[in-house]
Design an enzyme around this catalytic site. Structure first.
Site, short mmCIF file in Angstrom:
data_model
loop_
_atom_site.label_atom_id
_atom_site.label_comp_id
_atom_site.label_asym_id
_atom_site.label_seq_id
_atom_site.Cartn_x
_atom_site.Cartn_y
_atom_site.Cartn_z
NE ARG A 101 -3.93 0.63 1.85
CZ ARG A 101 -5.18 0.77 2.31
NH1 ARG A 101 -5.42 1.55 3.36
NH2 ARG A 101 -6.18 0.15 1.73
CG HIS A 128 -8.38 0.10 -3.01
ND1 HIS A 128 -7.61 -1.00 -2.66
CD2 HIS A 128 -9.06 0.45 -1.86
CE1 HIS A 128 -7.80 -1.28 -1.37
NE2 HIS A 128 -8.67 -0.42 -0.87
CD GLN A 131 -12.96 -1.77 -0.92
OE1 GLN A 131 -12.14 -1.62 -0.02
NE2 GLN A 131 -14.16 -2.29 -0.68
CG ASP A 230 -13.38 6.55 -1.36
OD1 ASP A 230 -13.26 6.30 -0.14
OD2 ASP A 230 -12.40 6.64 -2.13
CB CYS A 270 -14.17 1.36 -0.23
SG CYS A 270 -13.70 3.10 -0.18
NE ARG A 298 -10.42 -5.23 0.45
CZ ARG A 298 -9.72 -4.16 0.86
NH1 ARG A 298 -10.35 -3.15 1.41
NH2 ARG A 298 -8.41 -4.09 0.69
N1 CP Z 1 -11.35 0.03 2.29
C1 CP Z 1 -10.06 -0.01 2.72
O1 CP Z 1 -9.12 -0.25 1.96
O2 CP Z 1 -9.96 0.17 4.05
P1 CP Z 1 -8.60 0.39 4.88
O3 CP Z 1 -8.03 1.72 4.45
O4 CP Z 1 -9.03 0.36 6.32
O5 CP Z 1 -7.66 -0.72 4.54
N1 NVA Z 2 -9.85 6.98 -1.63
C1 NVA Z 2 -9.50 6.49 -0.31
C2 NVA Z 2 -9.78 5.02 -0.21
C3 NVA Z 2 -9.56 4.43 1.16
C4 NVA Z 2 -9.82 2.97 1.21
C5 NVA Z 2 -8.05 6.81 0.00
O1 NVA Z 2 -7.20 6.60 -0.88
O2 NVA Z 2 -7.76 7.27 1.10
#
Ligand code: CP
Ligand code: NVA
Length: 310
Positions: A101, A128, A131, A230, A270, A298
């Site tokens: 990540r 992502h 997701q 989101d 999400c 997930r």
């Molecule tokens: N939806 C998602 O990726 O959640 P987190 O940021 O908690 O991993």
């Molecule tokens: N768009 C958000 C998604 C979090 C799961 C971010 O990148 O913070």
């Protein structure tokens, strides 16, 4: 070496198999012996916060028989300037797979270029994909008719994405939606629409860019099967918070917007969510809301993704 950096790293048929295996892993959870990753160690290298992604990968990798090793990027030598190429080559000598990540999408691409083990994108600023596969699976679980492949139940369904249409979730729905044969309509303020990069990605993958972007959320929501949102401020955009909260005000998913969609339309997010901003309390807690099924899935879908890479 297989990697999963974007939705289209699996073919449509491979994605179909991932969905079927996810359903199997979900049904068999706790009953199957360990297996696919027996004796392995997988690294989870995170440069951003996470609750769902970190925990679902740690649990899922453990359930597949491997040891998950969480690596906070700030406490690795990357934080002190070691290159991605060296980090990827060194980590590949110890571990059997890497879940990342991070910020720029080019970072996961560079990891994939230099690693000799599978690399999984656990969110970048651009996409992502874990997701979106999970969300599509969560919808298909509801929509597939007996005997129908889960993935085929998505074809022709309309998803309206309301909010920041330039972020990773919007991009991933544009790409995933095109791959799954869904109709994607997006609505957000002018200046927060889909960018050139996602259009380039669609073209590279031979997919049509026939999604709709409108500043009118009612137009996007009309006759939709799903309303999706989101956060308005993604990780890394904290400096723009005040401006964004003002600009996005007209884009809350509330009962009025849900009423523009189909009668049995579903609400998805999400997570993490900000109630009263991107979604009203009423919609968030309504029977149409399937947010915790998304969060649970997930685990099952990522187990299937990882299994398909080894
Ligand atoms: N939806 C998602 O990726 O959640 P987190 O940021 O908690 O991993
Ligand atoms: N768009 C958000 C998604 C979090 C799961 C971010 O990148 O913070």
């Amino acid at each position: 070496m297989r990697h999963f950096l974007k939705e289209t790293d699996f073919s449509h048929d491979e994605a179909a198999a991932v969905f079927q295996n996810a359903a199997n892993l979900k049904a068999q959870r706790g009953k199957l012996g360990r297996g696919t990753l027996d004796g392995q160690t997988w690294g989870l290298l995170f440069a951003k916060s996470s609750t769902r992604t970190r925990v679902s990968f740690e649990v899922g990798i453990h359930e597949l028989g491997a040891h998950p090793m969480y690596l906070d990027q700030r406490t690795t030598q990357i934080g002190r300037g070691e290159t991605i190429s060296d980090t990827a080559r060194v980590l590949s000598r110890y571990i059997h797979g890497l879940v990342i990540r991070t910020y720029g999408h080019e970072i996961v691409e560079e990891f994939a270029q230099f690693a000799t083990v599978p690399v999984v994108n656990a969110l970048t600023d651009f996409l992502h994909p874990c997701q979106i596969y999970t969300d599509a699976f969560t919808l298909a679980e509801r929509w597939a008719k007996p005997g129908q492949r889960l993935i085929d139940s998505l074809k022709g369904k309309k998803l309206a994405y309301i909010g920041d249409c330039s972020n990773n979730m919007a991009n991933s729905w544009i790409l995933g939606g095109a791959m799954f044969g869904m109709k994607i309509a997006l609505s957000g303020p002018a200046g927060y629409g889909p960018g050139v990069e996602i259009r380039k990605q669609l073209a590279n993958d031979g997919l049509e860019d026939n999604f709709l972007f409108t500043t009118d959320p009612l137009e996007a929501a009309a006759d939709a099967d799903v309303l999706y949102t989101d956060v308005w401020v993604s990780m890394g955009q904290e400096a723009e918070e005040a401006e964004r909260l003002t600009n996005f005000k007209p884009y809350t998913i509330d009962a009025k917007l849900m009423a523009a969609a189909k009668k049995d339309a579903l609400f998805m997010h999400c997570l993490p969510a900000h109630i009263g901003m991107e979604v009203s309390q009423e919609v968030y807690e309504s029977p149409a809301s399937i947010i915790f099924d998304q969060a649970e899935n997930r685990l099952h879908v990522q187990k299937a993704i990882v299994s398909a890479l080894v």
